[in-house]
Design a protein around this motif. Structure first.
Motif, PDB file in Angstrom:
ATOM      1  N   TYR A   1       3.490  -2.555  -6.654  1.00  0.00           N
ATOM      2  CA  TYR A   1       2.784  -2.473  -8.242  1.00  0.00           C
ATOM      3  C   TYR A   1       1.743  -1.640  -7.268  1.00  0.00           C
TER       4      TYR A   1
ATOM      5  N   PHE B   1       5.506  -9.439  -3.034  1.00  0.00           N
ATOM      6  CA  PHE B   1       5.916  -9.488  -4.370  1.00  0.00           C
ATOM      7  C   PHE B   1       7.185  -8.340  -4.253  1.00  0.00           C
TER       8      PHE B   1
ATOM      9  N   SER C   1      -8.711  -8.027  -2.374  1.00  0.00           N
ATOM     10  CA  SER C   1      -8.394  -8.934  -3.531  1.00  0.00           C
ATOM     11  C   SER C   1     -10.131  -9.870  -3.866  1.00  0.00           C
TER      12      SER C   1
ATOM     13  N   TRP D   1      -5.023  -6.530 -12.357  1.00  0.00           N
ATOM     14  CA  TRP D   1      -5.491  -6.015 -11.135  1.00  0.00           C
ATOM     15  C   TRP D   1      -6.423  -5.646 -11.336  1.00  0.00           C
TER      16      TRP D   1
ATOM     17  N   PHE E   1      -4.478  -9.259  -7.712  1.00  0.00           N
ATOM     18  CA  PHE E   1      -3.767  -8.374  -7.067  1.00  0.00           C
ATOM     19  C   PHE E   1      -4.850  -6.820  -7.013  1.00  0.00           C
ATOM     20  N   ASN E   2      -4.552  -5.955  -5.569  1.00  0.00           N
ATOM     21  CA  ASN E   2      -5.259  -4.854  -5.757  1.00  0.00           C
ATOM     22  C   ASN E   2      -4.310  -3.872  -5.411  1.00  0.00           C
ATOM     23  N   ASN E   3      -4.146  -3.210  -6.426  1.00  0.00           N
ATOM     24  CA  ASN E   3      -3.148  -2.034  -7.187  1.00  0.00           C
ATOM     25  C   ASN E   3      -3.274  -0.960  -5.751  1.00  0.00           C
TER      26      ASN E   3
ATOM     27  N   THR F   1       2.499  -1.533  -2.150  1.00  0.00           N
ATOM     28  CA  THR F   1       3.495  -2.465  -2.506  1.00  0.00           C
ATOM     29  C   THR F   1       3.834  -2.144  -4.185  1.00  0.00           C
TER      30      THR F   1
ATOM     31  N   GLY G   1       0.049  -7.994  -1.003  1.00  0.00           N
ATOM     32  CA  GLY G   1       1.253  -8.205  -2.145  1.00  0.00           C
ATOM     33  C   GLY G   1       2.465  -7.644  -1.322  1.00  0.00           C
TER      34      GLY G   1
ATOM     35  N   VAL H   1      -5.214 -12.977  -4.656  1.00  0.00           N
ATOM     36  CA  VAL H   1      -4.012 -12.234  -3.408  1.00  0.00           C
ATOM     37  C   VAL H   1      -4.767 -11.027  -2.636  1.00  0.00           C
TER      38      VAL H   1
END
Length: 350
Positions: free
Chosen positions: A177, A193, A265, A210, A58-60, A175, A190, A261
């Motif tokens: 996260y 989610f 990413s 991440w 994932f990209n945070n 997101t 994201g 995701v």
């Protein structure tokens, strides 16, 4: 290839103008990238569509309140600025000086001063990083902090969302996260989610990790060249922790799939990989442009939203799953009233 090769008809009413009523309650299309077959699910079905042992990345990156409005001090005219990133001169980041994208840039000239809601004043300056007619560099007499953006900025909703941002967007255009502040647009795959869904994925022995890519012009600037090979991507900064690079190497060694995701990413992982698919950890930048013919080195599966016609993002997913497969899937999505773009529905490709 020609830009029109990536055009599809999209009724305007299918462009999502607001998020779904409850986060995660969205349609999910499954696309078999080999056969082109599509199946219809809901986001809640996702854990059942991913095999145990999969490594999901994932990209945070966290969205900055980067859309700011200043008043020209000499005329009182309001000017919109999209703050993109701090400038870097001779390898030194200048926290008082920012690259911005502006509307009506021809009227935004060096020396112009703009007053922002908190009373601070920024001055347009000449800078070697200026590009084209859309970009301007603005300098302040202080280092611009995240608190400044919180006081002066708005959520940077994309231009196809034709309304002003609201308090709902402060939560939903982020997101759950999101951690590292720096994006000028949300890594929107994201958005689907939730904490319960992430917990279900972990319970199924799906590994979650991440990376960070701060979304900027490289992701959302339109393609203006007729021949897509002539399009130049803007650089975006990314970071890959060593633990993530190690987990990718182990997954590859053990034959377990890597599922990215979001296109950000994907761009991060593919940019950091050598010709053998080994991902290098650390901080770097990328201007990678992926279109049909690109050979993926890291990403085996992809989860993403439905993208804009003739955009670099639809070119990227076409590189991954085949242009005809993507266009046929998008035609099916239109027929089945899927919602498109940032606040829209989603697709799993494997």
């Amino acid at each position: 290839m020609k830009i029109q090769d990536f055009y599809f008809d999209l009724p305007e009413e299918l462009i999502a103008q607001k998020p779904s009523g409850i986060r995660g309650q969205d349609k999910l299309m499954f696309l078999d990238k080999i056969t082109g077959q599509v199946k219809h699910y809901m986001m809640d079905d996702l854990p059942d569509l991913i095999e145990p042992g999969t490594l999901m990345i994932f990209n945070n990156s966290k969205v900055r309140r980067s859309r700011c409005y200043g008043i020209k001090t000499t005329s009182g005219r309001e000017q919109e600025f999209m703050f993109l990133n701090q400038t870097c001169i001779d390898g030194i980041t200048k926290g008082d000086t920012w690259n911005t994208m502006v509307k009506g840039a021809k009227k935004v000239k060096p020396g112009n001063q703009y007053k922002f809601p908190d009373g601070s004043i920024g001055t347009i300056i000449d800078h070697p990083g200026d590009e084209g007619t859309e970009f301007r560099t603005i300098q302040f007499p202080f280092v611009v902090s995240e608190d400044w953006f919180e006081s002066n900025g708005h959520i940077p909703l994309p231009p196809y969302i034709r309304r002003e941002d609201t308090e709902q967007d402060s939560e939903r255009y982020q997101t759950i996260y999101a951690k590292e502040t720096g994006s000028s647009a949300c890594p929107t795959a994201g958005l689907h989610f939730t904490e319960p869904l992430l917990a279900r994925l972990k319970e199924k022995n799906i590994d979650l990790e991440w990376v960070t890519l701060h979304v900027g012009l490289g992701t959302f600037l339109p393609v203006r060249e007729e021949n897509i090979e002539d399009h130049k991507m803007h650089e975006e900064v990314y970071t890959i922790p060593q633990v993530v690079a190690d987990k990718i190497a182990l997954a590859k060694k053990e034959g377990r799939p890597v599922l990215a995701v979001g296109t950000t990413s994907v761009r991060t992982l593919e940019s950091a990989a050598d010709e053998n698919g080994k991902v290098k950890a650390g901080r770097s930048s990328t201007h990678i442009f992926m279109y049909p013919g690109y050979k993926f080195k890291v990403v085996d599966q992809m989860f993403t939203n439905f993208h804009t016609p003739e955009s670099t993002l639809i070119m990227l997913v076409s590189a991954f799953a085949g242009r005809e497969n993507i266009l046929n899937a998008y035609k099916t999505a239109v027929e089945n009233k899927y919602r498109f773009f940032s606040y829209g529905d989603c697709m799993l490709m494997k």
